[in-house]
Structure formats: structure tokens, C-alpha cells
Design an enzyme around this catalytic site. Structure first.
Site, PDB file in Angstrom:
ATOM      1  N   HIS A   1       0.851  -1.188   0.000  1.00  0.00           N
ATOM      2  CA  HIS A   1       0.000   0.000   0.000  1.00  0.00           C
ATOM      3  C   HIS A   1       0.889   1.241   0.000  1.00  0.00           C
ATOM      4  CE1 HIS A   1      -3.834  -1.982   1.865  1.00  0.00           C
ATOM      5  NE2 HIS A   1      -3.298  -2.725   0.903  1.00  0.00           N
TER       6      HIS A   1
ATOM      7  N   GLU B   1       0.898   3.846   1.840  1.00  0.00           N
ATOM      8  CA  GLU B   1       1.360   4.235   3.174  1.00  0.00           C
ATOM      9  C   GLU B   1       2.527   3.367   3.634  1.00  0.00           C
ATOM     10  OE1 GLU B   1      -3.252   4.398   3.469  1.00  0.00           O
ATOM     11  OE2 GLU B   1      -1.740   3.365   2.281  1.00  0.00           O
TER      12      GLU B   1
ATOM     13  N   CYS C   1      -6.034   1.964   5.872  1.00  0.00           N
ATOM     14  CA  CYS C   1      -6.735   0.756   6.323  1.00  0.00           C
ATOM     15  C   CYS C   1      -6.161   0.329   7.679  1.00  0.00           C
ATOM     16  CB  CYS C   1      -6.555  -0.360   5.290  1.00  0.00           C
ATOM     17  SG  CYS C   1      -4.852  -0.994   5.201  1.00  0.00           S
TER      18      CYS C   1
ATOM     19  N   CYS D   1      -2.331  -0.468   7.559  1.00  0.00           N
ATOM     20  CA  CYS D   1      -1.504   0.736   7.478  1.00  0.00           C
ATOM     21  C   CYS D   1      -1.570   1.536   8.777  1.00  0.00           C
ATOM     22  CB  CYS D   1      -1.937   1.588   6.294  1.00  0.00           C
ATOM     23  SG  CYS D   1      -1.617   0.776   4.704  1.00  0.00           S
TER      24      CYS D   1
END
Length: 152
Positions: free
Chosen positions: A57, A59, A87, A90
Site C-alpha cells: 500500500h 502508506e 486501512c 496501514c
């Protein structure tokens, strides 16, 4: 809206540019930048398809890049700007990084950490939301419309 250098809007625009790169590469369009002392020290976008890695992801990639840049695992004097609410995965990583602030554009009504558990992030981390949410929403909506059209 006047855009000044070193403003939240300036840094969020950079996160949205990263999201646009993800869009162009067929990734869910999420982008992130980490800022320390008013300088971008890390940029990233979703790369789960490219890397065949569910943890890639924006992040997560930005956290790793920022930690490498700083030479340590804690991001206590940093701010993460991200185009979509982090999410749970993260948010957990951001908790461990002890990041000072998270600024996200669009709330993620299905997988965002505030829906799962708003206490997932470090208690000292400040959170701001909604900055440039319309721009982020349009990018995500366009992406999923494009994906639906490919399937038909």
C-alpha cells in the site's frame, strides 16, 4: 483556493499526484507522501499489483522509504499525507512508526481504520481528514468505473 508551498494543500496535491501514477499503472489510485521539517522525504503509491504483494500500500511503502531516509524506524517529527484513509494494516504500521500527524483526503467507508478501530493509531498522533476529498473521490470513482467497463 490559494496554494502555498509547505501548506497542507501543497503536500496533499503531491499525494494526489502519486495516486494519479497508481491510476495510470492500473493500481487502485492511492498516493502518499511523508513530510519532515516542511520537506517531502518519501513519496509512494499503491503497488500491490506490480509487486504482487498485498502489503504494498502507498502508506506502507512511504513509511519504509521515510524510515530509510531518516535512518531510524520512528517518524515522530513527520506528517503523512495520503489520498485515502489508511486501512487497519496501514494504521497499525503508522502506530508503530509513532508518526506525529496523518492527513487524509477521503474517508474509506469500508476499510478505513476509523471504521475498524479509531484507536489503532498512536495516542499522540494527530489526524485531519477531508482535505481535497472531492479530488480523491473522483480519481477512485473513475478508476473503478474504468475497471467495470473492462469487465463488460
Amino acid at each position: 483556493m490559494e496554494l502555498t508551498v509547505n501548506s497542507d494543500e501543497h503536500f496533499m496535491r503531491e499525494a494526489l499526484r502519486q495516486a494519479e501514477i497508481a491510476y495510470e499503472e492500473g493500481e487502485i489510485p492511492v498516493g502518499a507522501v511523508v513530510v519532515c521539517q516542511k520537506k517531502i522525504i518519501a513519496k509512494a503509491y499503491n503497488q500491490t499489483e506490480r509487486l504482487n504483494d498485498v502489503t504494498a500500500h502507498a502508506e506502507m511503502l512511504a513509511i519504509t522509504s521515510a524510515a530509510n531516509h531518516l535512518g531510524g524506524k520512528y517518524l515522530t517529527d513527520c506528517t503523512l499525507y495520503v489520498s485515502l484513509e489508511p486501512c487497519g494494516m496501514c494504521a497499525g504500521a503508522l502506530n508503530w512508526s509513532q508518526i506525529s500527524e496523518i492527513v487524509y483526503a477521503l474517508a474509506d467507508e469500508k476499510r478505513g481504520f476509523t471504521k475498524i478501530n479509531p484507536n489503532m493509531i498512536h495516542p499522540k498522533t494527530k489526524v485531519k481528514s477531508g482535505l481535497m476529498a472531492a479530488e480523491s473521490k473522483k480519481l477512485i470513482d473513475d478508476f473503478f468505473a474504468k475497471m467495470r467497463n473492462k469487465k463488460n
